[in-house]
Motif scaffolding. Structure first.
Motif: not given
Length: 280
Positions: A121-128, A259-278
């Motif tokens: 599991a990588l990241v979460n999103n929202s519905m708008v 894709l699950g690394s800290a470096a990748a999750l930082d990029i995901f978050e810059q694009h509006g995604f939210v990291a899945v809590e461990s």
């Protein structure tokens, strides 16, 4: 007589030496094989099928990964998660699958199409809820929709096809939770992916649409008028897994780990995604 035999032996040796030289000697100025040639032969091809909503974030993710693994060459296949999963079931040559819905990963895992213990599991999103918006700041269509409760005034509303597009399934959950779905059915226009839904809204072909929050961020031609409450839909969790039976299993596993690394999750978050809590 002695001179003639000596001359014959000398010519024979010279001829043989010349023939051998043709196979092993280099002509003056001949360049050695280019290092690029050996590197191209060592290229590791990876085919990655990903949910359409990941198109933009995968550009910087690939750049970051190739800084670490320059030999890996990624080929993309974008679409709705359901369609991509069906392609894998039918034998499409895919190494890594990135899904916008855990359910499609569940389906593939149950049928044995995923490498054991490769799922992450990588990241979460929202519905708008979005409406058309002019880049110059003028809202179009009279801004008849300012929230979910205004959808009854809309003529056409876009959402993904619930059967194959996770964004559509989440949108359906939202509308059903808000007791709006049955009344809005005649107005619904279904897209084959969340990007199709976004395009419907951008062009003003519909009065409103339900898309992921990350998709709304990339467009200057839509305006977010409401965010669906978390309790109104299932968690929008993106996951990755390695597909079974492929030649590049090790490289595919490395990519999923990245894709699950800290470096990748930082990029995901810059694009509006939210990291899945461990869980740990």
């Amino acid at each position: 007589m002695f001179r003639w035999q000596f001359l014959r032996q000398f010519l024979l040796r010279a001829t043989v030496g010349g023939v051998l030289c043709l196979g092993s000697c280099k002509a003056p100025g001949t360049m050695p094989p280019s290092p690029m040639d050996s590197r191209s032969e060592a290229t590791i091809p990876i085919t990655l099928s990903a949910a359409a909503s990941l198109q933009d974030v995968l550009i910087p993710l690939e750049a970051a990964y190739q800084d670490l693994e320059p030999a890996v060459e990624i080929t993309y296949n974008f679409g709705s998660s359901g369609s991509l999963a069906q392609q894998i079931i039918q034998g499409a040559p895919v190494d890594v699958f990135l899904s916008a819905s855990p359910e499609w990963l569940d389906t593939l895992e149950t049928q044995g199409h995923l490498l054991q213990n490769s799922r992450q599991a990588l990241v979460n999103n929202s519905m708008v809820l979005v409406v058309p918006h002019d880049p110059q700041g003028q809202t179009v269509n009279g801004q008849t929709v300012t929230g979910f409760q205004d959808l009854s005034r809309a003529h056409r509303i876009a959402m993904g096809e619930p059967e194959s597009v996770p964004a559509g399934a989440y949108a359906q959950e939202v509308l059903m939770t808000l007791n709006l779905y049955e009344g809005l059915k005649p107005k619904l226009v279904f897209g084959k992916s969340v990007r199709h839904v976004l395009a419907y809204v951008e062009t003003g072909n519909v009065d409103a649409g339900l898309v992921y929050g990350t998709d709304a961020l990339i467009s200057q031609r839509v305006e977010v008028v409401a965010t669906a409450p978390d309790h109104s839909h299932s968690a929008i969790t993106y996951g990755a897994a390695v597909v079974n039976g492929r030649a590049q299993t090790a490289a595919a596993q490395d990519l999923v780990r990245f894709l699950g690394s800290a470096a990748a999750l930082d990029i995901f978050e810059q694009h509006g995604f939210v990291a899945v809590e461990s869980d740990g």
